[in-house]
Design a protein around this motif. Structure first.
Motif, PDB file in Angstrom:
ATOM      1  N   GLU A  69       0.854  -1.246   0.131  1.00 27.78           N
ATOM      2  CA  GLU A  69      -0.008  -0.117   0.012  1.00 27.78           C
ATOM      3  C   GLU A  69       0.866   1.292   0.141  1.00 27.78           C
ATOM      4  OE1 GLU A  69      -3.223   2.174  -0.219  1.00 27.78           O
ATOM      5  OE2 GLU A  69      -3.183  -0.007  -0.285  1.00 27.78           O
ATOM      6  N   ALA A  70       1.803   1.038   0.732  1.00 29.70           N
ATOM      7  CA  ALA A  70       2.841   2.316   0.695  1.00 29.70           C
ATOM      8  C   ALA A  70       3.525   2.636  -0.332  1.00 29.70           C
ATOM      9  CB  ALA A  70       3.820   2.101   2.094  1.00 29.70           C
ATOM     10  N   LEU A  71       4.022   1.352  -1.187  1.00 29.31           N
ATOM     11  CA  LEU A  71       4.833   1.633  -2.767  1.00 29.31           C
ATOM     12  C   LEU A  71       3.644   2.227  -3.543  1.00 29.31           C
ATOM     13  CD1 LEU A  71       6.949  -1.555  -2.226  1.00 29.31           C
ATOM     14  CD2 LEU A  71       7.648   0.879  -2.266  1.00 29.31           C
ATOM     15  N   SER A  72       2.278   1.599  -3.348  1.00 31.52           N
ATOM     16  CA  SER A  72       1.353   2.071  -4.775  1.00 31.52           C
ATOM     17  C   SER A  72       1.164   3.533  -4.394  1.00 31.52           C
ATOM     18  CB  SER A  72       0.087   1.126  -4.172  1.00 31.52           C
ATOM     19  OG  SER A  72      -0.695   1.511  -3.493  1.00 31.52           O
ATOM     20  N   LEU A  73       1.199   3.953  -3.102  1.00 36.05           N
ATOM     21  CA  LEU A  73       0.876   5.534  -2.741  1.00 36.05           C
ATOM     22  C   LEU A  73       1.707   6.337  -3.358  1.00 36.05           C
ATOM     23  CD1 LEU A  73      -0.712   5.567   0.748  1.00 36.05           C
ATOM     24  CD2 LEU A  73      -1.918   6.095  -1.420  1.00 36.05           C
ATOM     25  N   LEU A  74       3.224   5.670  -3.367  1.00 36.13           N
ATOM     26  CA  LEU A  74       4.173   6.325  -3.980  1.00 36.13           C
ATOM     27  C   LEU A  74       4.588   6.373  -5.373  1.00 36.13           C
ATOM     28  CD1 LEU A  74       6.577   5.774  -1.006  1.00 36.13           C
ATOM     29  CD2 LEU A  74       5.484   8.056  -1.583  1.00 36.13           C
ATOM     30  N   GLY A  75       3.675   5.643  -6.092  1.00 37.88           N
ATOM     31  CA  GLY A  75       3.652   5.021  -7.387  1.00 37.88           C
ATOM     32  C   GLY A  75       4.843   3.977  -7.829  1.00 37.88           C
ATOM     33  N   ARG A  76       5.007   3.290  -6.970  1.00 40.18           N
ATOM     34  CA  ARG A  76       6.065   2.271  -7.137  1.00 40.18           C
ATOM     35  C   ARG A  76       5.378   0.803  -6.796  1.00 40.18           C
ATOM     36  NH1 ARG A  76      10.614   4.488  -8.958  1.00 40.18           N
ATOM     37  NH2 ARG A  76      11.243   6.284  -7.834  1.00 40.18           N
ATOM     38  N   GLN A  77       6.199  -0.238  -7.314  1.00 37.94           N
ATOM     39  CA  GLN A  77       5.407  -1.449  -7.295  1.00 37.94           C
ATOM     40  C   GLN A  77       6.687  -2.618  -6.396  1.00 37.94           C
ATOM     41  OE1 GLN A  77       5.067  -3.396 -11.109  1.00 37.94           O
ATOM     42  NE2 GLN A  77       3.141  -2.380 -11.199  1.00 37.94           N
ATOM     43  N   PHE A  78       6.041  -3.337  -5.678  1.00 39.23           N
ATOM     44  CA  PHE A  78       6.526  -4.281  -4.695  1.00 39.23           C
ATOM     45  C   PHE A  78       7.182  -5.328  -5.863  1.00 39.23           C
ATOM     46  CE2 PHE A  78       6.960  -7.781  -1.565  1.00 39.23           C
ATOM     47  CZ  PHE A  78       7.468  -6.866  -0.514  1.00 39.23           C
ATOM     48  N   PRO A  79       8.516  -5.659  -5.726  1.00 41.66           N
ATOM     49  CA  PRO A  79       9.099  -6.767  -6.396  1.00 41.66           C
ATOM     50  C   PRO A  79       8.535  -8.083  -6.337  1.00 41.66           C
ATOM     51  CG  PRO A  79      10.789  -5.369  -5.475  1.00 41.66           C
ATOM     52  CD  PRO A  79       9.444  -5.100  -4.806  1.00 41.66           C
ATOM     53  N   ARG A  80       8.386  -8.711  -7.356  1.00 43.99           N
ATOM     54  CA  ARG A  80       7.528  -9.988  -7.123  1.00 43.99           C
ATOM     55  C   ARG A  80       8.395 -11.117  -6.846  1.00 43.99           C
ATOM     56  NH1 ARG A  80       2.592  -9.305  -8.953  1.00 43.99           N
ATOM     57  NH2 ARG A  80       2.014  -7.574 -10.467  1.00 43.99           N
ATOM     58  N   THR A  81       9.873 -11.164  -7.039  1.00 44.48           N
ATOM     59  CA  THR A  81      10.702 -12.089  -6.993  1.00 44.48           C
ATOM     60  C   THR A  81      11.933 -11.519  -6.126  1.00 44.48           C
ATOM     61  OG1 THR A  81      11.780 -11.918  -8.932  1.00 44.48           O
ATOM     62  CG2 THR A  81       9.940 -13.547  -8.925  1.00 44.48           C
ATOM     63  N   SER A  82      12.784 -12.346  -5.385  1.00 45.71           N
ATOM     64  CA  SER A  82      13.946 -11.811  -5.085  1.00 45.71           C
ATOM     65  C   SER A  82      15.048 -11.412  -6.126  1.00 45.71           C
ATOM     66  CB  SER A  82      14.725 -12.996  -3.988  1.00 45.71           C
ATOM     67  OG  SER A  82      14.950 -14.231  -4.872  1.00 45.71           O
ATOM     68  N   MET A  83      15.127 -11.940  -7.105  1.00 45.29           N
ATOM     69  CA  MET A  83      15.758 -11.546  -8.418  1.00 45.29           C
ATOM     70  C   MET A  83      15.287 -10.035  -8.685  1.00 45.29           C
ATOM     71  SD  MET A  83      18.345 -11.759 -10.077  1.00 45.29           S
ATOM     72  CE  MET A  83      19.119 -13.104 -10.773  1.00 45.29           C
ATOM     73  N   GLY A  84      13.918  -9.935  -8.649  1.00 43.27           N
ATOM     74  CA  GLY A  84      13.611  -8.636  -8.935  1.00 43.27           C
ATOM     75  C   GLY A  84      13.760  -7.495  -7.949  1.00 43.27           C
TER      76      GLY A  84
END
Length: 112
Positions: A69-84
């Motif tokens: 939620e915090a990242l989406s408010l800042l226009g960012r996405q949560f990485p889906r994998t550890s490599m990401g």
């Protein structure tokens, strides 16, 4: 045996922090919503803090939800994998590294 009191104290502090954050959320929800950048940043900071406290208490799913939620408010996405996550951290460090190199090259020889 020495870590047991520290662990209990840490969980107690996290529980108190979560209680205060929940109180702050009630107050925040009762206020008028303003759609400006500062309000969005403050809300993202709130969700980030709540996510960190939940993580420390062992509530991983709730922590992940708060951080997303915090990242989406800042226009960012949560990485889906550890490599990401690793690639994203390296990409985010690149502009800073080039800034530091440029700054160092612009300093006089004596200051380096």
């Amino acid at each position: 045996m020495g870590s047991a009191p520290t662990l209990t104290c840490s969980l107690c502090a996290c529980a108190k922090a979560l209680m205060k954050l929940n109180e702050a959320e009630v107050l925040r929800n009762s206020l008028e919503k303003k759609a400006n950048v500062i309000a969005r940043f403050e809300e993202a900071t709130f969700f980030s803090l709540k996510g960190e406290v939940c993580w420390r208490m062992g509530h991983v799913k709730l922590a992940k939800k708060m951080l997303r939620e915090a990242l989406s408010l800042l226009g960012r996405q949560f990485p889906r994998t550890s490599m990401g996550a690793f690639v994203k951290s390296q990409v985010e460090k690149l502009p800073y590294a080039t800034y530091v190199a440029r700054r160092a090259s612009s300093l006089p020889q004596e200051a380096r």
